[in-house]
Design a protein around this motif. Structure first.
Motif, PDB file in Angstrom:
ATOM      1  N   LEU A 294     -20.947 -11.252  13.395  1.00 32.31           N
ATOM      2  CA  LEU A 294     -19.965 -10.573  12.542  1.00 32.31           C
ATOM      3  C   LEU A 294     -20.656  -9.778  11.442  1.00 32.31           C
TER       4      LEU A 294
ATOM      5  N   SER B  89     -20.893  -5.596  12.194  1.00 35.30           N
ATOM      6  CA  SER B  89     -19.729  -4.954  11.579  1.00 35.30           C
ATOM      7  C   SER B  89     -20.142  -4.049  10.428  1.00 35.30           C
TER       8      SER B  89
ATOM      9  N   ILE C 143     -16.738  -4.596   6.710  1.00 36.92           N
ATOM     10  CA  ILE C 143     -16.041  -5.719   7.318  1.00 36.92           C
ATOM     11  C   ILE C 143     -14.925  -6.327   6.475  1.00 36.92           C
ATOM     12  N   ALA C 144     -15.045  -6.238   5.170  1.00 37.55           N
ATOM     13  CA  ALA C 144     -14.040  -6.917   4.351  1.00 37.55           C
ATOM     14  C   ALA C 144     -12.708  -6.174   4.367  1.00 37.55           C
ATOM     15  N   ASN C 145     -11.643  -6.942   4.469  1.00 38.82           N
ATOM     16  CA  ASN C 145     -10.292  -6.405   4.335  1.00 38.82           C
ATOM     17  C   ASN C 145      -9.927  -5.291   5.315  1.00 38.82           C
ATOM     18  N   ARG C 146     -10.435  -5.390   6.557  1.00 41.90           N
ATOM     19  CA  ARG C 146      -9.976  -4.434   7.559  1.00 41.90           C
ATOM     20  C   ARG C 146      -8.684  -4.966   8.130  1.00 41.90           C
ATOM     21  N   ASN C 147      -7.612  -4.303   7.861  1.00 42.84           N
ATOM     22  CA  ASN C 147      -6.335  -4.839   8.329  1.00 42.84           C
ATOM     23  C   ASN C 147      -5.892  -4.176   9.615  1.00 42.84           C
ATOM     24  N   HIS C 148      -6.622  -4.415  10.677  1.00 45.41           N
ATOM     25  CA  HIS C 148      -6.153  -3.900  11.964  1.00 45.41           C
ATOM     26  C   HIS C 148      -5.777  -5.070  12.873  1.00 45.41           C
TER      27      HIS C 148
ATOM     28  N   GLY D  79      -2.858  -5.446  14.021  1.00 44.34           N
ATOM     29  CA  GLY D  79      -1.486  -5.840  13.712  1.00 44.34           C
ATOM     30  C   GLY D  79      -1.319  -6.508  12.366  1.00 44.34           C
ATOM     31  N   PHE D  80      -2.440  -6.721  11.676  1.00 41.72           N
ATOM     32  CA  PHE D  80      -2.337  -7.448  10.412  1.00 41.72           C
ATOM     33  C   PHE D  80      -2.282  -6.497   9.224  1.00 41.72           C
ATOM     34  N   TYR D  81      -1.206  -5.772   9.112  1.00 43.49           N
ATOM     35  CA  TYR D  81      -1.050  -4.845   8.008  1.00 43.49           C
ATOM     36  C   TYR D  81      -0.126  -5.429   6.954  1.00 43.49           C
ATOM     37  N   THR D  82      -0.314  -5.005   5.719  1.00 43.03           N
ATOM     38  CA  THR D  82       0.772  -5.216   4.769  1.00 43.03           C
ATOM     39  C   THR D  82       1.809  -4.149   5.141  1.00 43.03           C
ATOM     40  N   PRO D  83       3.063  -4.358   4.783  1.00 44.24           N
ATOM     41  CA  PRO D  83       4.087  -3.384   5.157  1.00 44.24           C
ATOM     42  C   PRO D  83       3.748  -1.958   4.694  1.00 44.24           C
ATOM     43  N   GLU D  84       3.186  -1.820   3.489  1.00 44.26           N
ATOM     44  CA  GLU D  84       2.827  -0.489   2.976  1.00 44.26           C
ATOM     45  C   GLU D  84       1.744   0.151   3.838  1.00 44.26           C
TER      46      GLU D  84
ATOM     47  N   TYR E 268       1.045  -0.488   6.907  1.00 48.16           N
ATOM     48  CA  TYR E 268       1.592  -0.172   8.217  1.00 48.16           C
ATOM     49  C   TYR E 268       2.321   1.173   8.162  1.00 48.16           C
TER      50      TYR E 268
END
Lengths: 49, 445
Positions: free
Chosen positions: A24, A28, A31-36, A38-43, A45
């Protein structure tokens, strides 16, 4: 299973986990806080659409 | 075996087993999977999976545990089938795999207790989740949660799990009922109820590859099946107790808490205009964190709610950790304390990627649902249904009183509906893991 066998299997699991961590960190970038995946905050997304 | 600890009472066993079943699986994972798999359609498949597959499979694990009074690995050898020990080993490994990222969610919960106290998430609940759910802060949370669980397991069964869960379980249920009642007063809640309770089967064909493995996997996850946990727990049950009754109580309580969580989460999400399918693992956190600022005494309510969720999470996590520790205590010269500490280190290293990056969190979660859980349960069912066979029915009869006809019906179910359901689940899961255009088995980089 003897104490020795338990030590061996625990070490193997630990080795696998360490290898996973190393993979990892080495492979990578950003690497920190990659929100892909499907793991998005609504904003986030909404912004990605 | 003579110095092995036993459950102080029948109630103690039941509450501890319910405590093992009622945890993040219902309160966090159930709304998350419902939200990302089409709402009410998922609920229908999940309920069918609990009743037709989960309940009979739970009895299969109970039979192995109680017949042998041994840990999940040695139970198979005790029954005279040494080569089947690998099935117990797979269960222990699956429990470990799940626990590694479960600890991360435990860390999130602790962070939300802090956020409730300071009001940190009161401004924007969704943004707060994005900020704390991965990276160094999540790693710290994971470590702290793990430390608490390891500490409790190191103390032992009687002092740790049993006493704690007696207090925990009723408070979770009461709190969820109160929240569900309040949510009915929210403006816009109606759309949430319709999303959660009115199934739309039109998209079923396109989503079956995800929907079915996740619905069946959710049944296994919430009932702690396929993780060797129920084998270990039932090894402490006496012969005069009815396994179907014990199992039935656990299944019903567990399902009700999950449905209650849905009745709280979805109306809130719709009331604050957040689409459930975009919320994913944040569903319960964002919904609750949006509700508390609107309520009188919101901060206190937030602390109480996330505090209870934390207790539920700890009770489930320690039940999984106990599986491995109990094995070690029975078989090696290691002490309970040193075994707990050793496994804690392994779990921390294994779970680090899930805490650092949510894409890895998703990979661990997907593999658990689509591969390890169904495979582990399938092998247990084959063992109990075909290898143990009539011996399993005899064990099920012990302590059932008027329910004597139940055994043969159960065996027939295991050999037909249950086994076919699990094979279908595994096949669909393997298809998306290995054969899809973008195979999910490849870890994210």
């Amino acid at each position: 299973m003897t104490s020795k066998e338990v030590s061996v299997w625990t070490s193997r699991l630990l080795l696998f986990a360490v290898a996973n961590d190393v993979r990892l960190v080495i492979l990578s970038d950003g690497i920190a806080n990659r929100n892909h995946g499907g793991f998005y905050t609504p904003e986030e997304y909404a912004a990605s659409q | 075996m003579s110095d092995r600890e036993t459950w102080a009472s029948r109630l103690g066993f039941l509450l501890a087993a319910i405590g093992s079943a009622v945890g993040l699986g219902n309160i966090w994972q159930f709304p998350f999977k419902t939200a990302t798999n089409g709402g009410a359609v998922f609920l229908v498949f999940y309920l069918a999976a609990v009743l037709l597959i989960g309940f009979p499979a739970m009895l299969a694990e109970f039979i192995i545990g109680r017949r042998t009074n041994r840990n999940a690995v040695d139970a198979f050898a005790e029954l005279g089938f040494k080569q089947w020990r690998v099935v117990g080993g797979l269960g222990v490994f699956t429990g470990f795999w799940i626990l590694s990222y479960y600890n991360v969610v435990g860390g999130w919960v602790m962070r939300y207790i802090l956020g409730s106290a300071t009001g940190a998430y009161f401004g924007n609940s969704a943004e707060y989740f994005g900020a704390i759910s991965s990276g160094p802060e999540a790693v710290a949370g994971q470590a702290l949660f793990l430390l608490i669980c390891v500490g409790i397991v190191a103390v032992g069964v009687e002092d740790g799990i049993e006493k704690a869960t007696k207090v925990m379980v009723p408070s979770i249920v009461i709190l969820m009922i109160g929240m569900a009642a309040w949510v009915t007063t929210l403006e816009g809640a109606g759309a949430g109820y319709s999303y959660f309770l009115s199934p739309d089967f039109s998209t079923l064909a396109a989503n079956a590859g995800d929907l079915i493995p996740f619905a069946v996997g959710q049944a296994f996850f919430t009932l702690s099946l396929g993780m060797a946990a129920m084998i270990t727990y039932s090894s402490y049950i006496g012969d005069d107790e009815s396994l179907p009754v014990d199992g039935g109580i656990i299944v019903v309580t567990n399902t009700l808490v999950g449905v209650l969580a849905g009745l709280v989460v979805f109306p809130i999400l719709f009331a604050i205009n957040i689409s459930p399918d975009t919320s994913g693992p944040s569903a319960i956190f964002v919904a609750m964190a949006s509700a508390f600022p609107q309520l009188p005494g919101g901060r206190l309510l937030g602390i109480v709610f996330f505090g209870v969720v934390l207790i539920a999470a700890i009770s489930s996590a320690i039940s999984l950790l106990e599986v491995a520790v109990s094995y070690g205590v029975d078989n090696t010269s290691y002490s309970r304390v040193s075994l707990s500490a050793m496994l804690g280190v392994v779990l921390f290293v294994l779970g680090f990627p899930s805490a650092w990056d949510l894409a890895w969190f998703g990979w661990f979660d997907t593999l658990a649902y689509k591969l390890f859980l169904p495979l582990s349960v399938l092998l247990v069912l084959v063992f109990v249904g075909w290898v143990l066979s009539s011996d399993a029915v005899a064990e099920l009869r012990q302590g059932t009183g008027g329910l004597r006809a139940f055994g043969p019906t159960w065996l027939w179910m295991v050999r037909t509906v249950v086994i076919l359901g699990v094979i279908l689940t595994l096949a669909l899961g393997l298809q998306t893991l290995f054969l899809a255009e973008d195979p999910a088995i490849i870890p994210p980089i």
